[in-house]
Design a protein around this motif. Sequence first.
Motif, mmCIF file in Angstrom:
data_model
loop_
_atom_site.group_PDB
_atom_site.id
_atom_site.type_symbol
_atom_site.label_atom_id
_atom_site.label_comp_id
_atom_site.label_asym_id
_atom_site.label_seq_id
_atom_site.Cartn_x
_atom_site.Cartn_y
_atom_site.Cartn_z
ATOM 1 N N UNK A 1 0.829 -1.204 0.000
ATOM 2 C CA UNK A 1 0.000 0.000 0.000
ATOM 3 C C UNK A 1 0.867 1.259 0.000
ATOM 4 N N UNK A 2 0.206 2.397 -0.276
ATOM 5 C CA UNK A 2 0.914 3.667 -0.210
ATOM 6 C C UNK A 2 1.385 3.965 1.202
ATOM 7 N N UNK A 3 0.487 3.861 2.170
ATOM 8 C CA UNK A 3 0.876 4.019 3.560
ATOM 9 C C UNK A 3 -0.129 3.336 4.471
ATOM 10 N N UNK A 4 0.329 3.062 5.693
ATOM 11 C CA UNK A 4 -0.526 2.595 6.781
ATOM 12 C C UNK A 4 -0.411 3.616 7.897
ATOM 13 N N UNK A 5 -1.542 4.145 8.342
ATOM 14 C CA UNK A 5 -1.560 5.142 9.416
ATOM 15 C C UNK A 5 -1.935 4.459 10.724
ATOM 16 N N UNK A 6 -1.075 4.582 11.718
ATOM 17 C CA UNK A 6 -1.275 3.988 13.031
ATOM 18 C C UNK A 6 -1.691 5.067 14.023
ATOM 19 N N UNK A 7 -2.884 4.910 14.588
ATOM 20 C CA UNK A 7 -3.388 5.858 15.585
ATOM 21 C C UNK A 7 -2.971 5.352 16.958
ATOM 22 N N UNK A 8 -2.181 6.125 17.662
ATOM 23 C CA UNK A 8 -1.729 5.704 18.988
ATOM 24 C C UNK A 8 -2.809 6.020 20.027
ATOM 25 N N UNK A 9 -2.570 5.555 21.247
ATOM 26 C CA UNK A 9 -3.575 5.762 22.285
ATOM 27 C C UNK A 9 -3.728 7.248 22.592
ATOM 28 N N UNK A 10 -4.984 7.686 22.662
ATOM 29 C CA UNK A 10 -5.299 9.047 23.092
ATOM 30 C C UNK A 10 -6.571 8.968 23.921
ATOM 31 N N UNK A 11 -6.547 9.575 25.090
ATOM 32 C CA UNK A 11 -7.710 9.497 25.970
ATOM 33 C C UNK A 11 -8.958 10.063 25.287
ATOM 34 N N UNK A 12 -8.777 11.049 24.430
ATOM 35 C CA UNK A 12 -9.912 11.650 23.720
ATOM 36 C C UNK A 12 -10.599 10.660 22.794
ATOM 37 N N UNK A 13 -9.871 9.617 22.388
ATOM 38 C CA UNK A 13 -10.441 8.599 21.504
ATOM 39 C C UNK A 13 -10.912 7.373 22.282
ATOM 40 N N UNK A 14 -10.791 7.428 23.603
ATOM 41 C CA UNK A 14 -11.279 6.332 24.436
ATOM 42 C C UNK A 14 -12.707 6.664 24.867
ATOM 43 N N UNK A 15 -13.354 5.740 25.496
ATOM 44 C CA UNK A 15 -14.751 5.922 25.887
ATOM 45 C C UNK A 15 -14.969 5.235 27.222
ATOM 46 N N UNK A 16 -15.702 5.883 28.102
ATOM 47 C CA UNK A 16 -16.026 5.283 29.395
ATOM 48 C C UNK A 16 -17.316 4.480 29.273
ATOM 49 N N UNK A 17 -17.237 3.191 29.559
ATOM 50 C CA UNK A 17 -18.396 2.299 29.543
ATOM 51 C C UNK A 17 -18.449 1.595 30.898
ATOM 52 N N UNK A 18 -19.583 1.668 31.551
ATOM 53 C CA UNK A 18 -19.753 1.066 32.884
ATOM 54 C C UNK A 18 -18.685 1.546 33.856
ATOM 55 N N UNK A 19 -18.362 2.832 33.751
ATOM 56 C CA UNK A 19 -17.431 3.444 34.681
ATOM 57 C C UNK A 19 -15.965 3.191 34.405
ATOM 58 N N UNK A 20 -15.646 2.500 33.309
ATOM 59 C CA UNK A 20 -14.256 2.194 32.985
ATOM 60 C C UNK A 20 -13.945 2.624 31.558
ATOM 61 N N UNK A 21 -12.677 3.025 31.332
ATOM 62 C CA UNK A 21 -12.240 3.323 29.977
ATOM 63 C C UNK A 21 -12.237 2.035 29.167
ATOM 64 N N UNK A 22 -12.764 2.127 27.955
ATOM 65 C CA UNK A 22 -12.990 0.935 27.128
ATOM 66 C C UNK A 22 -11.740 0.476 26.374
ATOM 67 N N UNK A 23 -10.817 1.387 26.129
ATOM 68 C CA UNK A 23 -9.696 1.078 25.255
ATOM 69 C C UNK A 23 -8.638 0.183 25.875
ATOM 70 N N UNK A 24 -7.698 -0.257 25.041
ATOM 71 C CA UNK A 24 -6.592 -1.121 25.443
ATOM 72 C C UNK A 24 -5.306 -0.348 25.215
#
Length: 375
Positions: A266-289
């Motif tokens: 491919x031309x490029x692969x874009x890797x999005x690193x962890x950012x709290x703004x892209x995480x989500x709180x579900x059942x009182x906990x951040x959902x991301x890994x």
Amino acid sequence: MSIPKALFQPLQVGPLTLKNRVGMAAMTRNRSTPTSVPNDLNIEYYRQRAAGGAGLIVSEGTLISPQGSEWPNAPGIWSDAHIDGWSRVTAAVHQEGGKIYSQLWHLGRVNHPDAPEHKKSGDPVYAPSAIAARGGKFSFLPGAPGYVTPTPVEDPATLLPAWRQAALNAQEAGFDGVEVHGANGYLISQFLDSTSNKRTDKWGGSVENRSRFGLEVLREVCDVWGPEQVAIKLNPCGGYNDVGMPLEETKETYSHFITEADKMKLGYICLVRYAKALDQTVDGKLRGTKHDVLSTYAPLIKHARKFANAGFSGAEAEKVVAQGLVDGVFFGIPWVSNPDFAERLERGKKPNMAIDFAALYANGAKGYIDYPEID
């Protein structure tokens, strides 16, 4: 403020020579009014940022079909009217010496059957499995409803022609390439993620099967453009739109997918690193890994160019490019209030971060095309 050096070296991405390594990431701005067709405001927005020095602009998420729409004024690319609208955008970008990719986008389960464009399609909300995402509200619909339980698509291969047609339409509209949106809990990441994909056929279960849909989308789009003008954006950390797997499963899944995608050259692969703004709180906990995305996956990319995204400062971007960890960096929020963000970086000027967040997804010119440029 020191002037970055590595960020302002040219970069070859397939047949394109980018003037620098400062990209503009896709950002929904909700300005394609009164429908989903790009208008004069959109043309000026992209023209300004091409003139402001972006090495590569990626369009806001561009919906490949009315079935996959959520935002009421996000642009599409499934009709002749869309092609005509985007043709004027790409012409303006090219006139300023810029390059622009179209980001091809399908929301999958994070859609609502009453969303205006989707309603016209007459289709259900499709997803890999009948599992509703948690946590979202459709504030533009009466009563601000949440997500519905989607209809499992019987044969995911039936969705591939929409990606192909969108790629053809992007080509006709004069884009320089396409970026497949494989991140942030939308359709492709719904197939990749074992919490949203519980299928027992060839499209689910094993890492190989969960990777199948995204890889087939890439093959379809590569058949139109050639692989060197195709890219994919991935967010292994999940979180956003209620996706995310345990750490080891995440690493296994994304390592396989990235390795297989990279074989396509491919031309490029874009890797999005962890950012709290892209995480989500579900059942009182951040959902991301949370984990180190760049050190984990960038070394797996042998053929494509490597781009990073999410929360970089200019100095940090300069460092990862100078070290050779990635070839370039996409910035998002800084481009909102700095139509000349790349020029500011190159000249060692501080970016304007006085962002009108109330106007981020509003209509009209305010908070969109009225931010000042440096003297």
